[in-house]
Design a protein around this motif. Structure first.
Motif, short mmCIF file in Angstrom:
data_model
loop_
_atom_site.label_atom_id
_atom_site.label_comp_id
_atom_site.label_asym_id
_atom_site.label_seq_id
_atom_site.Cartn_x
_atom_site.Cartn_y
_atom_site.Cartn_z
N GLY A 1 14.25 20.24 -1.62
CA GLY A 1 12.66 20.14 -1.66
C GLY A 1 11.68 19.85 -1.15
N SER A 2 10.98 20.03 -0.57
CA SER A 2 9.82 20.66 0.07
C SER A 2 8.97 19.00 0.45
CB SER A 2 8.99 21.96 0.50
OG SER A 2 8.92 21.25 -0.63
N ALA A 3 9.10 18.38 -0.10
CA ALA A 3 8.15 17.02 0.38
C ALA A 3 8.41 15.96 0.77
CB ALA A 3 8.31 16.44 -1.23
N THR A 4 7.44 15.89 2.00
CA THR A 4 7.96 14.72 3.24
C THR A 4 8.30 13.62 2.81
OG1 THR A 4 6.33 14.57 3.87
CG2 THR A 4 7.03 16.03 5.46
N LEU A 5 9.02 12.61 2.97
CA LEU A 5 9.32 11.29 3.12
C LEU A 5 7.44 10.78 2.69
CD1 LEU A 5 10.41 9.34 1.94
CD2 LEU A 5 11.06 8.46 4.13
N ASP A 6 7.19 11.28 3.62
CA ASP A 6 4.86 10.59 3.54
C ASP A 6 4.97 11.02 1.93
OD1 ASP A 6 4.95 9.51 5.97
OD2 ASP A 6 4.44 11.03 7.34
N ASP A 7 4.82 12.18 1.70
CA ASP A 7 4.65 12.51 0.42
C ASP A 7 4.99 11.69 -0.92
OD1 ASP A 7 3.13 15.12 1.83
OD2 ASP A 7 5.00 16.56 1.30
N ILE A 8 6.06 11.74 -0.46
CA ILE A 8 7.29 10.70 -1.82
C ILE A 8 6.56 9.24 -1.79
CG2 ILE A 8 8.62 9.87 -2.14
CD1 ILE A 8 10.17 12.55 -1.52
N VAL A 9 6.32 8.38 -0.01
CA VAL A 9 5.67 7.88 -0.51
C VAL A 9 4.41 7.38 -1.07
CG1 VAL A 9 5.57 5.74 0.95
CG2 VAL A 9 7.39 6.99 1.43
N ALA A 10 3.18 8.74 -0.80
CA ALA A 10 1.93 8.36 -1.71
C ALA A 10 2.52 8.44 -2.62
CB ALA A 10 1.16 9.70 -0.81
N ALA A 11 3.00 9.52 -3.39
CA ALA A 11 3.51 9.49 -4.91
C ALA A 11 3.63 8.35 -5.18
CB ALA A 11 3.86 11.11 -5.45
N VAL A 12 4.70 7.63 -4.86
CA VAL A 12 5.05 6.05 -5.60
C VAL A 12 4.29 5.44 -5.13
CG1 VAL A 12 7.33 4.64 -5.22
CG2 VAL A 12 7.42 6.80 -4.88
N THR A 13 3.42 5.17 -4.30
CA THR A 13 2.09 3.90 -3.82
C THR A 13 1.19 5.23 -5.70
OG1 THR A 13 2.81 4.08 -2.01
CG2 THR A 13 0.28 3.76 -2.63
N SER A 14 0.65 6.26 -5.10
CA SER A 14 -0.30 6.54 -6.28
C SER A 14 0.39 6.42 -7.67
CB SER A 14 -0.98 7.64 -6.09
OG SER A 14 -1.21 8.40 -7.66
N ARG A 15 1.80 6.47 -8.07
CA ARG A 15 1.40 5.88 -9.16
C ARG A 15 2.20 4.87 -9.61
NH1 ARG A 15 4.22 10.38 -12.24
NH2 ARG A 15 5.84 9.57 -14.49
N ALA A 16 2.17 4.04 -9.20
CA ALA A 16 2.63 2.34 -9.11
C ALA A 16 0.78 1.93 -8.64
CB ALA A 16 3.28 1.46 -8.01
N ALA A 17 0.09 2.27 -8.11
CA ALA A 17 -1.43 1.67 -8.31
C ALA A 17 -2.10 1.75 -10.01
CB ALA A 17 -2.63 2.52 -7.40
N ASP A 18 -1.67 3.00 -10.40
CA ASP A 18 -2.58 3.65 -11.67
C ASP A 18 -1.73 2.25 -12.48
OD1 ASP A 18 -3.95 5.76 -10.97
OD2 ASP A 18 -1.82 7.08 -11.76
N ALA A 19 -1.31 1.84 -12.27
CA ALA A 19 -0.35 1.11 -13.31
C ALA A 19 -0.50 -0.39 -12.67
CB ALA A 19 1.23 1.47 -13.33
N GLY A 20 -1.16 -0.74 -12.09
CA GLY A 20 -1.75 -1.83 -10.90
C GLY A 20 -0.57 -2.48 -10.59
N ALA A 21 0.46 -2.07 -9.80
CA ALA A 21 1.42 -2.45 -9.32
C ALA A 21 1.18 -1.94 -7.62
CB ALA A 21 2.75 -1.94 -9.48
N GLN A 22 2.03 -2.32 -6.31
CA GLN A 22 1.48 -1.95 -4.80
C GLN A 22 3.33 -2.25 -4.86
OE1 GLN A 22 -0.55 -5.16 -3.20
NE2 GLN A 22 1.01 -6.59 -2.75
N VAL A 23 3.26 -0.79 -3.46
CA VAL A 23 4.47 -0.81 -3.07
C VAL A 23 4.53 -1.09 -1.41
CG1 VAL A 23 5.87 1.45 -2.66
CG2 VAL A 23 4.96 1.61 -4.51
N ASP A 24 5.73 -1.85 -1.31
CA ASP A 24 6.39 -2.37 0.26
C ASP A 24 7.75 -0.77 0.70
OD1 ASP A 24 5.69 -3.09 2.56
OD2 ASP A 24 7.62 -4.15 2.57
N HIS A 25 7.41 -0.12 1.55
CA HIS A 25 8.32 0.71 1.88
C HIS A 25 9.04 0.70 3.30
CE1 HIS A 25 9.14 4.56 2.57
NE2 HIS A 25 10.04 4.80 2.80
#
Ligand code: DQA
Length: 149
Positions: free
Chosen positions: A24-48
């Motif tokens: 795909g065309s997403a960069t790793l930064d894009d993926i980390v941002a999407a994961v972080t945002s999805r987690a934040a919506d559910a009250g979780a935080q992400v260390d990458h």
């Protein structure tokens, strides 16, 4: 706050320009941002951590034993297919810590050497072939599993 650890193995730093037909065309930064945002919506935080080095990933899993990590999402990259060391490290994580293995591509539809995952046997589940969506799905799966435990 629920603590999720996101790990990415060798060459995943090159997403965006690495074989977009497979990854795909997403960069790793894009993926980390999407994961972080999805987690934040559910009250979780992400260390990458992304690393080109097996030992660095092994050491990060060891650190996760004591740093409050509650779930692990990992795309081991090529280490998937041969790293007994990474498998053994993941196996150290206690049962209440879900481990979800993610692959952007459908490794089962590719070269035979990609069909075997030595790490999958110590994961709670594997998501493959859904591209970047697989990572976001892994967040939902981790949070659902944690809610049940
Ligand atoms: C990958 C699949 C692996 O076979 C490959 O070595 C990678 C990426 C994936 O996300 O599809 O680096 O894990």
């Amino acid at each position: 706050m629920t603590q999720l650890l996101l790990l990415n193995g060798p060459n995943l730093s090159q997403l965006g320009r690495r074989d977009p037909g497979q990854y795909g065309s997403a960069t790793l930064d894009d993926i980390v941002a999407a994961v972080t945002s999805r987690a934040a919506d559910a009250g979780a935080q992400v260390d990458h951590l992304q690393s080109e080095h097996e030992g660095e990933l092994v050491a990060r899993v060891h650190a996760a034993l004591d740093d409050g990590t509650e779930a692990v999402i990992i795309n081991p990259g090529a280490l998937t297919h041969y790293s007994i060391a990474l498998r053994d490290a993941l196996e150290l994580l206690p049962d209440p810590v879900p481990v979800i293995e993610v692959h952007l591509s459908n490794i089962h539809a590719r070269e035979t050497f990609r069909h075997t995952s030595v790490t999958a046997g110590v994961a709670d589940g594997v998501i493959a072939g859904l591209g970047a969506l697989g990572y976001e799905t892994a967040v939902d799966v981790c949070l659902s599993l944690l809610a049940k435990r």
